[in-house]
Scaffold this motif. Structure first.
Motif, PDB file in Angstrom:
ATOM      1  N   GLU A 133       6.132   8.303   2.664  1.00 26.05           N
ATOM      2  CA  GLU A 133       4.667   8.755   2.180  1.00 26.05           C
ATOM      3  C   GLU A 133       4.182   8.016   3.416  1.00 26.05           C
ATOM      4  OE1 GLU A 133       1.906   5.471  -1.423  1.00 26.05           O
ATOM      5  OE2 GLU A 133       4.480   4.597  -0.808  1.00 26.05           O
ATOM      6  N   GLY A 134       2.905   9.373   2.693  1.00 30.74           N
ATOM      7  CA  GLY A 134       1.779   8.987   3.940  1.00 30.74           C
ATOM      8  C   GLY A 134       1.891   9.823   4.797  1.00 30.74           C
ATOM      9  N   ASP A 148       4.747  17.319   9.837  1.00 26.15           N
ATOM     10  CA  ASP A 148       4.557  15.622  10.759  1.00 26.15           C
ATOM     11  C   ASP A 148       6.249  16.175  10.613  1.00 26.15           C
ATOM     12  OD1 ASP A 148       2.262  14.614  11.112  1.00 26.15           O
ATOM     13  OD2 ASP A 148       2.476  13.809   9.061  1.00 26.15           O
ATOM     14  N   GLU A 149       6.936  16.122   9.657  1.00 24.12           N
ATOM     15  CA  GLU A 149       8.366  15.611   9.900  1.00 24.12           C
ATOM     16  C   GLU A 149       8.800  17.123  11.650  1.00 24.12           C
ATOM     17  OE1 GLU A 149      12.755  14.687   7.319  1.00 24.12           O
ATOM     18  OE2 GLU A 149      10.833  15.105   6.555  1.00 24.12           O
ATOM     19  N   GLU A 186       0.267  10.935  15.643  1.00 20.83           N
ATOM     20  CA  GLU A 186       0.470   8.966  15.112  1.00 20.83           C
ATOM     21  C   GLU A 186       0.774   8.817  14.214  1.00 20.83           C
ATOM     22  OE1 GLU A 186      -4.482   9.041  15.404  1.00 20.83           O
ATOM     23  OE2 GLU A 186      -4.774   9.875  17.732  1.00 20.83           O
ATOM     24  N   ALA A 187       0.100   9.782  13.196  1.00 22.61           N
ATOM     25  CA  ALA A 187       0.705   9.395  10.969  1.00 22.61           C
ATOM     26  C   ALA A 187       2.042   8.502  11.464  1.00 22.61           C
ATOM     27  CB  ALA A 187       0.451   9.956  10.150  1.00 22.61           C
ATOM     28  N   VAL A 188       2.553   9.424  12.406  1.00 19.85           N
ATOM     29  CA  VAL A 188       4.544   9.077  12.276  1.00 19.85           C
ATOM     30  C   VAL A 188       4.590   7.396  12.710  1.00 19.85           C
ATOM     31  CG1 VAL A 188       7.057   9.566  13.287  1.00 19.85           C
ATOM     32  CG2 VAL A 188       5.464  11.381  12.333  1.00 19.85           C
ATOM     33  N   MET A 189       4.118   7.074  14.171  1.00 22.99           N
ATOM     34  CA  MET A 189       3.458   6.374  14.705  1.00 22.99           C
ATOM     35  C   MET A 189       3.754   5.168  14.017  1.00 22.99           C
ATOM     36  SD  MET A 189       5.531   7.120  17.959  1.00 22.99           S
ATOM     37  CE  MET A 189       5.474   5.099  18.332  1.00 22.99           C
ATOM     38  N   HIS A 228       3.574   5.175  11.184  1.00 22.09           N
ATOM     39  CA  HIS A 228       4.715   4.744  10.304  1.00 22.09           C
ATOM     40  C   HIS A 228       5.951   3.872  10.366  1.00 22.09           C
ATOM     41  CE1 HIS A 228       7.500   5.041   6.297  1.00 22.09           C
ATOM     42  NE2 HIS A 228       8.069   5.705   6.887  1.00 22.09           N
ATOM     43  N   LEU A 229       6.372   4.410  11.668  1.00 20.99           N
ATOM     44  CA  LEU A 229       7.645   3.754  12.162  1.00 20.99           C
ATOM     45  C   LEU A 229       7.136   2.079  12.851  1.00 20.99           C
ATOM     46  CD1 LEU A 229       8.303   5.981  14.927  1.00 20.99           C
ATOM     47  CD2 LEU A 229       9.853   4.839  12.726  1.00 20.99           C
ATOM     48  N   ASN A 230       5.486   1.611  12.703  1.00 15.47           N
ATOM     49  CA  ASN A 230       5.077   0.598  12.936  1.00 15.47           C
ATOM     50  C   ASN A 230       5.299  -0.191  11.585  1.00 15.47           C
ATOM     51  OD1 ASN A 230       4.977  -0.582  16.277  1.00 15.47           O
ATOM     52  ND2 ASN A 230       4.196   1.873  16.244  1.00 15.47           N
ATOM     53  N   SER A 231       5.428   0.705  10.163  1.00 14.73           N
ATOM     54  CA  SER A 231       5.078  -0.352   9.600  1.00 14.73           C
ATOM     55  C   SER A 231       6.369  -0.689   8.882  1.00 14.73           C
ATOM     56  CB  SER A 231       5.031   0.361   8.195  1.00 14.73           C
ATOM     57  OG  SER A 231       4.369   0.099   7.510  1.00 14.73           O
ATOM     58  N   PRO A 232       6.708  -2.231   8.239  1.00 10.76           N
ATOM     59  CA  PRO A 232       7.798  -2.153   7.678  1.00 10.76           C
ATOM     60  C   PRO A 232       8.316  -1.394   6.477  1.00 10.76           C
ATOM     61  CG  PRO A 232       6.440  -4.421   7.999  1.00 10.76           C
ATOM     62  CD  PRO A 232       5.196  -2.841   7.965  1.00 10.76           C
ATOM     63  N   ALA A 233       6.558  -0.511   5.784  1.00 14.87           N
ATOM     64  CA  ALA A 233       7.256  -0.148   5.319  1.00 14.87           C
ATOM     65  C   ALA A 233       8.636   1.315   5.095  1.00 14.87           C
ATOM     66  CB  ALA A 233       6.130   0.742   4.935  1.00 14.87           C
ATOM     67  N   ALA A 234       9.003   1.554   6.572  1.00 15.81           N
ATOM     68  CA  ALA A 234       9.639   2.319   7.159  1.00 15.81           C
ATOM     69  C   ALA A 234      10.940   1.830   7.145  1.00 15.81           C
ATOM     70  CB  ALA A 234       9.451   2.470   8.567  1.00 15.81           C
TER      71      ALA A 234
END
Length: 421
Positions: free
Chosen positions: A131-132, A137-138, A223-226, A228-234
């Motif tokens: 999500e987001g 991005d992928e 930036e959006a990927v980084m 996300h990776l820095n969020s617990p949602a990942a």
């Protein structure tokens, strides 16, 4: 042995290795019992269509299914639908395939059975951005991974943390149905959770591991990927998640088994064989240089192995892109090897991907011997310059030494076969 053809011999070794990983021969021995409810077949990878066809021939009872494979890698199936998508860079067809696979396993009960057919290539074939994030991005993540030189374990740890289908999430979506994963391993060490980034097999690799890999290999991600990776949602589900408690995983083919089959075929033809390792990793050109040193030692000093001998190895090397040439990890390995054995007589080698495709061209790999570098020079090419430019395909194409068997229908990683006579 005046009529002995080294290329023909090396092709027979490759064919023996591939035959040992043929799903038609291996899948039947790993099928679960029929369930009380429905049987759903899902799958992804460059050999997924062939695995689906083998399943259809082996399974007794009703079933329905859907698998995704690379463009041009399909095989005739009677009841399992085969979708084709892009590899190694994902596309919209893969995005739709991921959505449909998740739909396929939704709403199941504990009486239902999901059989997952998983093999190498599934990572790129199953884009499903978190999500987001977007498909773009992928794709950017995938391109950064392919150019990074990171080992496959690090790459797949990153992939699963930006996905809604990898890292066990497809199996979690099937809960409470039981999921039985039948895996053809193309991963050094044969960890099934890393094959195709483990859509049905969770791994212990954490979000922190993914971030560490990004830093270690200097990847530039969106930036959006980084964020996300820095969020617990990942965070991805862990193997002790109760949704995986009833599931089973069976390794039905691997590099180790295929290398043993290759060694047996060499012995059948009267040549002793040694297996260095089934799980070699590292920069392709460096691994090629080390293999060349071993081959030279055997050719010149008859040690550490006595001639004639076939030296075998498997695993998956990596290529750090330094230029925009044509090639793949096997052709790059072999060009480095050719430079290392230049002028040494009695050495012939084949390096090839067992799925039939090395990189993005139509060859599985290439052949070489002690005269390869000289023949390239006669064709107007400097082998060292071609290696520096990641242009191994062009170099081997110029001397008609590409190996093009076509798609094999399986994938147990790379096969390197070096004959010293």
């Amino acid at each position: 042995m005046s009529s002995f053809d080294p290329k023909r011999f090396l092709v027979s070794i490759f064919e023996a290795a591939v035959a040992a990983a043929d799903p038609e021969k291996t899948i039947r021995n790993h099928l679960p019992a029929r369930p009380r409810g429905r049987t759903i077949v899902i799958g992804a990878g460059k050999g997924a269509a062939q695995m689906a066809a083998a399943f259809e021939n082996a399974w007794e009872g009703p079933f329905e299914g859907l698998v995704v494979t690379r463009y041009g890698y399909s095989a005739p199936t009677r009841r399992i639908e085969v979708i084709e998508a892009a590899h190694p860079v994902p596309d919209a067809a893969g995005l739709e395939a991921s959505r449909r696979l998740l739909d396929k396993v939704s709403g199941l009960t504990e009486d239902d059975l999901v059989i997952a057919l998983v093999c190498g290539g599934g990572s790129a074939l199953l884009p499903s951005p978190a999500e987001g994030l977007t498909l773009a991005d992928e794709i950017a993540v995938n391109e950064a991974l392919l150019a990074s030189g990171a080992p496959i374990a690090a790459m797949n740890t990153i992939r699963k943390h930006v996905s809604t289908i990898k890292g066990g999430r497809l199996a979690a979506a099937a809960w409470p149905a039981k999921v039985v994963s039948l895996v053809v391993s193309d991963i050094p060490g044969d960890d099934p959770a890393l094959v195709a980034s483990g859509p049905t097999v969770p791994s212990t690799g954490s979000r922190q591991d993914a971030l560490a890999a990004v830093e270690t290999y200097g990847m530039k991600l969106p930036e959006a990927v980084m964020a996300h990776l820095n969020s617990p949602a990942a965070d991805a589900p862990q193997p002790d998640d109760r949704r995986f408690a009833r599931n089973e995983v069976h390794l039905i083919a691997s590099a180790a088994v295929s290398l043993e089959a290759a060694a047996q075929e060499a012995k059948r033809q009267g040549i002793e064989a040694v297996i260095l390792s089934d799980s070699m990793e590292g920069e392709a050109r460096e691994v090629g240089s080390v293999h060349a040193a071993i081959a030279r030692e055997v050719a010149v000093r008859n040690r550490p192995f006595e001639k004639p001998v076939l030296i075998l190895s498997g695993g998956e090397t990596t290529v750090t892109l330094r230029a925009k040439g044509k090639g793949g990890r096997n052709s790059e390995f072999l060009l480095s090897f050719a430079i290392g054995v230049n002028g040494v007589e009695g050495i012939d080698a084949l390096a090839a991907d067992t799925d039939g495709i090395d990189g993005s061209e139509d060859n599985a790999g290439a052949f070489c011997n002690g005269s390869t570098v000289a023949r390239m020079r006669a064709a107007g090419l400097d082998a060292k310059a071609m290696l520096a430019g990641n242009n191994a395909w062009t170099a081997f194409n110029a001397v008609n030494d590409l190996f093009v068997p076509g798609p094999t229908g399986t994938n147990v990683n790379d096969l390197r076969a070096i004959l010293v006579r």
